[in-house]
Enzyme design. Sequence first.
Site, PDB file in Angstrom:
ATOM      1  N   ASP A  35     -13.493 -10.008   8.281  1.00  0.00           N
ATOM      2  CA  ASP A  35     -12.734  -8.756   7.973  1.00  0.00           C
ATOM      3  C   ASP A  35     -12.030  -9.510   6.520  1.00  0.00           C
ATOM      4  O   ASP A  35     -11.814 -10.736   6.552  1.00  0.00           O
ATOM      5  CB  ASP A  35     -11.631  -8.421   8.741  1.00  0.00           C
ATOM      6  CG  ASP A  35     -11.072  -7.026   8.121  1.00  0.00           C
ATOM      7  OD1 ASP A  35     -11.573  -5.749   8.664  1.00  0.00           O
ATOM      8  OD2 ASP A  35     -10.275  -6.864   7.143  1.00  0.00           O
ATOM      9  N   TYR A 154     -17.912   8.048  -2.590  1.00  0.00           N
ATOM     10  CA  TYR A 154     -18.417   7.344  -0.911  1.00  0.00           C
ATOM     11  C   TYR A 154     -19.723   7.921  -0.683  1.00  0.00           C
ATOM     12  O   TYR A 154     -20.452   7.425  -0.146  1.00  0.00           O
ATOM     13  CB  TYR A 154     -17.136   7.625  -0.365  1.00  0.00           C
ATOM     14  CG  TYR A 154     -17.344   7.418   1.232  1.00  0.00           C
ATOM     15  CD1 TYR A 154     -16.924   6.229   1.727  1.00  0.00           C
ATOM     16  CD2 TYR A 154     -17.455   8.559   2.055  1.00  0.00           C
ATOM     17  CE1 TYR A 154     -17.228   6.129   3.002  1.00  0.00           C
ATOM     18  CE2 TYR A 154     -17.497   8.117   3.323  1.00  0.00           C
ATOM     19  CZ  TYR A 154     -17.453   6.933   4.162  1.00  0.00           C
ATOM     20  OH  TYR A 154     -17.466   6.915   5.228  1.00  0.00           O
TER      21      TYR A 154
HETATM   22  N1  SER Z   1     -13.965  10.115   7.459  1.00  0.00           N
HETATM   23  C1  SER Z   1     -14.401   9.625   6.393  1.00  0.00           C
HETATM   24  C2  SER Z   1     -13.560   9.803   4.956  1.00  0.00           C
HETATM   25  O1  SER Z   1     -12.741  10.707   5.240  1.00  0.00           O
HETATM   26  C3  SER Z   1     -15.780  10.069   5.941  1.00  0.00           C
HETATM   27  O2  SER Z   1     -16.755   9.506   6.636  1.00  0.00           O
HETATM   28  O3  SER Z   1     -13.755   9.184   3.911  1.00  0.00           O
END
Ligand code: SER
Length: 340
Positions: A35, A154
């Site tokens: 980490d 993301y």
């Molecule tokens: N739980 C994550 C997020 O909210 C999605 O994979 O970014």
Amino acid sequence: MRKPVILITGANGEIGHGLIEYFSTSETHDIVALDLKPLDDSLTGPNLRSMQGDILDDHVMQRIVSEFEIHVIYHLAAMLSTRAEYTPDVAHDVNVNGTLNLLKLATEQARWHGTPVKFLFPSSIAVYGLPDVATKADAGKVRERDWNVPTTMYGCNKLYCEQLGRYYSDHFRQLAADRSPSGVDFRGLRFPGLISAKTMPAGGTSDFAPEMLHAAAQGQPYACFVEQSARIPFMAMPDAIKALVDLAHADVKQLSRRVYNVSSFSLSAGEVREMVLKAFPQAEITFEPDRQRNNIVDSWPADVDDSAATKDWGWKPDYDVRRAFEEYLAPTIGEKYRQG
Ligand code: SER
């Protein structure tokens, strides 16, 4: 001789906590927990070795290679969906280049010890992008191949890394004269929003559910950043750990794909509030939606079709919504904050 180990990146995160706790009681392999920050004091175990460092730092990667023989990688390190929108370039670097570094490391390791390296990768419902709430309502349980048009950095990163994993596993250096498999055995899970009684997520967009619960358990008021009607699938953390470990143990011959949906229950933010109120009747939960974050949640499916996981490797959650709240979340979280 280097020691055979399981490598966990992002070990301090929510899934890392759950996985290390699980391994501390039920795994014979040694664990290397990597980490950026020093490993939490709460994470201990006779077979646990912690390393501090950045997955983007080649020196750190080389240090790991020089000391350990890696057979399984749980690559959990990532920048989540909300935080990634503030620094998309950095998110791309961490989420994509970080994953590429680990795939390279897995390839090198497989060459060294001559057996495949299992590469477990938590992907996400964020890889889906529904254009509007009407389409989302019509779509119902979304299948793996549908709506792969994410709106977040993301989501784009996770979707692309799934493809990188498939490339490394099935098509690596396909034009080389001395073509041989990379030795990477990539296995991904598209997780819904995860809820842990023991840790809080940081920087995600499904965080409203765990935030609501943890605030209630501490007697603090909470203003939810999405509308009551915003709906996504969720899963209790023990089931997320079970899914990862079960997929890691599955016979590769049983796997018809490299990435699987998994789900437990689907709730709107209003329904999460009702479940939290059942456990903590004094909770003060209001709704103050943030338009942009709400849009992200609206672009994620209301539920996913996880029948491929059930068929191929026997996936079945232990916790439905009632059990998750009544037998895991409420009692465990109550204990956590009573202890301080
Ligand atoms: N739980 C994550 C997020 O909210 C999605 O994979 O970014």
